[in-house]
Design an enzyme around this catalytic site. Structure first.
Site, PDB file in Angstrom:
ATOM      1  N   ASP A 133       0.808  -1.144   0.124  1.00  0.00           N
ATOM      2  CA  ASP A 133      -0.117   0.176  -0.223  1.00  0.00           C
ATOM      3  C   ASP A 133       0.907   1.133   0.068  1.00  0.00           C
ATOM      4  O   ASP A 133       1.732   1.370   0.750  1.00  0.00           O
ATOM      5  CB  ASP A 133      -0.795  -0.119   1.292  1.00  0.00           C
ATOM      6  CG  ASP A 133      -1.986  -0.916   1.146  1.00  0.00           C
ATOM      7  OD1 ASP A 133      -2.078  -1.869   0.120  1.00  0.00           O
ATOM      8  OD2 ASP A 133      -2.786  -1.097   2.123  1.00  0.00           O
ATOM      9  N   ASP A 144     -15.291  -4.504  -1.207  1.00  0.00           N
ATOM     10  CA  ASP A 144     -14.837  -3.881   0.148  1.00  0.00           C
ATOM     11  C   ASP A 144     -16.151  -3.956   0.863  1.00  0.00           C
ATOM     12  O   ASP A 144     -16.896  -2.985   0.770  1.00  0.00           O
ATOM     13  CB  ASP A 144     -13.974  -2.627   0.233  1.00  0.00           C
ATOM     14  CG  ASP A 144     -12.871  -2.734  -0.837  1.00  0.00           C
ATOM     15  OD1 ASP A 144     -12.476  -3.928  -1.043  1.00  0.00           O
ATOM     16  OD2 ASP A 144     -12.611  -1.893  -1.450  1.00  0.00           O
TER      17      ASP A 144
END
Length: 237
Positions: A8, A129
């Protein structure tokens, strides 16, 4: 089942968040060096998220991500801030990403998903998500009130073959993945599902494999040394 080490990126650094919250982040150094490390340790594929793009919509990390892709030989899938045809084109054609992940637009602009699948086929994935049982959008900041399984079925009808399912409540928490929902989506759609969020042990990886998932994203557990990438890959077989 493939293991996808996660990278990330925020402000040019490799970080890990807890439950997607920017104020709960830990830095782990240079993302390009981290990509090289995972390749050297035997990774087949990397999972990269551009956190800056996810929250701002601007591909400010394009140069870093392009260099990351060029620095390794293994493929990279990437998500974060992909909202237009041009966003998709720049990542796949210019930056050299192997597979781009569509998140918010899968809910807000399904026609874009249809266009992307028609043009790029398997180079398109959809990120689902979930937060409190519903699909979250816009960098996990908003709740859509859409059921994850229903969205997966809709994407399957559009020709999407690959989905990444993340339980936000589990992400970065080292408390184990949401196995029930992962297995439900696999059995309801038989899509290529990559599970994400909460992996804390090799046993978690084995349990994800048993759900029928074709991949598993691992982040904090690798960075904090809970197990090695080699051991994770063995548990996935």
């Amino acid at each position: 089942m493939k293991i996808y080490p996660a990278i990330d990126i925020r402000d040019g650094k490799c970080v890990r968040l807890m439950q997607g919250e920017l104020q709960r982040s830990t830095e782990y150094g240079d993302p390009i060096e981290m990509a090289k490390r995972w390749e050297d340790e035997g990774a087949y594929y990397l999972h990269v998220v551009d956190l800056d793009a996810a929250f701002s919509g601007s591909f400010v990390n394009q140069d870093i991500i392009t260099k990351l892709v060029q620095s390794i030989k293994i493929p990279v899938q990437m998500g974060g801030g992909v909202r237009t045809k041009e966003d998709i084109r720049v990542r796949l054609d210019d930056a050299g990403i192997s597979r781009v992940i569509l998140g918010t637009v899968a809910v807000e602009d399904p026609e874009l998903v249809k266009w992307a699948v028609a043009r790029y086929k398997d180079r398109i994935a959809v990120g689902i998500d979930a937060k409190e049982g519903c699909v979250a959008i816009k960098g996990w900041a908003e709740n859509s009130n859409i059921d994850p399984v229903s969205l997966a079925k809709d994407m399957h009808k559009m020709g999407v073959a690959n989905i990444i399912y993340t339980d936000i409540s589990k992400d970065g928490m080292m408390e184990g993945p949401n196995l029930d929902k992962t297995e439900m989506i696999v059995k309801e759609t038989w899509m290529n599902l990559i599970a994400s969020g909460g992996i804390s042990s090799l046993d978690d990886i084995r349990k994800v494999r048993e759900t029928g998932a074709c991949g598993c994203i691992v982040g904090r557990a690798l960075y904090d040394g809970a197990f090695t990438l080699q051991d994770a890959m063995k548990a996935a077989k």
